[in-house]
Design a protein around this motif. Sequence first.
Motif, short mmCIF file in Angstrom:
data_model
loop_
_atom_site.label_atom_id
_atom_site.label_comp_id
_atom_site.label_asym_id
_atom_site.label_seq_id
_atom_site.Cartn_x
_atom_site.Cartn_y
_atom_site.Cartn_z
N VAL A 45 35.83 16.74 81.06
CA VAL A 45 35.24 17.96 81.63
C VAL A 45 34.44 18.71 80.57
O VAL A 45 33.31 19.16 80.83
N ILE A 46 34.98 18.85 79.38
CA ILE A 46 34.27 19.57 78.31
C ILE A 46 33.00 18.82 77.91
O ILE A 46 31.95 19.43 77.68
N ALA A 47 33.07 17.49 77.86
CA ALA A 47 31.89 16.71 77.49
C ALA A 47 30.76 16.89 78.50
O ALA A 47 29.60 17.04 78.13
N VAL A 48 31.11 16.92 79.78
CA VAL A 48 30.07 17.11 80.80
C VAL A 48 29.60 18.56 80.82
O VAL A 48 28.40 18.83 80.91
N ARG A 49 30.53 19.49 80.71
CA ARG A 49 30.18 20.91 80.76
C ARG A 49 29.21 21.31 79.65
O ARG A 49 28.26 22.04 79.88
N TYR A 50 29.47 20.81 78.45
CA TYR A 50 28.64 21.17 77.30
C TYR A 50 27.62 20.10 76.95
O TYR A 50 27.03 20.13 75.87
N LYS A 51 27.46 19.13 77.84
CA LYS A 51 26.47 18.06 77.68
C LYS A 51 26.64 17.32 76.35
O LYS A 51 25.67 17.00 75.67
N LEU A 52 27.90 17.07 75.99
CA LEU A 52 28.20 16.29 74.79
C LEU A 52 28.01 14.81 75.12
O LEU A 52 28.38 14.37 76.21
N ALA A 53 27.44 14.07 74.20
CA ALA A 53 27.18 12.65 74.45
C ALA A 53 27.29 11.88 73.16
O ALA A 53 27.23 12.45 72.06
N LEU A 54 27.43 10.59 73.30
CA LEU A 54 27.45 9.72 72.14
C LEU A 54 26.02 9.54 71.65
O LEU A 54 25.08 9.55 72.44
N PRO A 55 25.85 9.33 70.36
CA PRO A 55 24.49 9.13 69.86
C PRO A 55 23.93 7.78 70.31
O PRO A 55 24.67 6.81 70.47
N ARG A 56 22.66 7.76 70.54
CA ARG A 56 21.99 6.52 70.91
C ARG A 56 21.71 5.73 69.63
O ARG A 56 21.38 6.28 68.60
N THR A 57 21.83 4.43 69.74
CA THR A 57 21.46 3.58 68.62
C THR A 57 20.21 2.81 69.02
O THR A 57 20.02 2.45 70.17
N SER A 58 19.38 2.56 68.04
CA SER A 58 18.18 1.78 68.33
C SER A 58 18.35 0.41 67.68
O SER A 58 18.68 0.29 66.50
N LEU A 59 18.15 -0.60 68.47
CA LEU A 59 18.26 -1.97 67.98
C LEU A 59 16.86 -2.46 67.64
O LEU A 59 16.01 -2.61 68.50
N LYS A 60 16.63 -2.69 66.36
CA LYS A 60 15.33 -3.16 65.94
C LYS A 60 15.46 -4.60 65.48
O LYS A 60 16.41 -4.98 64.82
N HIS A 61 14.49 -5.38 65.85
CA HIS A 61 14.52 -6.81 65.48
C HIS A 61 13.82 -7.01 64.17
O HIS A 61 12.88 -6.51 63.78
#
Length: 127
Positions: A111-127
């Motif tokens: 609930v707290i994660a959605v309420r405060y828009k907390l998210a995991l960081p995105r990773t970029s996969l580079k070849h």
Amino acid sequence: MLFGSHLKQLTTSLFLFDALGLGLFTIVGIEIGLRYHLGPGVCVALGTITACFGGVIRDVLLNKVPLIFQKEIYALACVLGGSGYILLLQFPLNTNISKIICILLIFFIRVIAVRYKLALPRTSLKH
């Protein structure tokens, strides 16, 4: 697919029940692992998979991208709450109290994660 327009009206209620179910099924999965004398890490993984797969089925039936494949805090809440449950089992505390504490922990993390828009960081996969 069939009830999409009606589900939009119930978004908050469905979200809260989803978060509660996430906690409940995490504990159920962990309990099954403990019943078969599996290690703590395996039990937490089993609980996380048990809880998250129901959400995957729901999202696929609703023709949505499953939350587990987005950057929302979903499986992480299960891992944290499940780990808390394993830790609480080490103390002389009633097992049912431990279960309730961890279900609520998972619920509130979600609930707290959605309420405060907390998210995991995105990773970029580079070849």
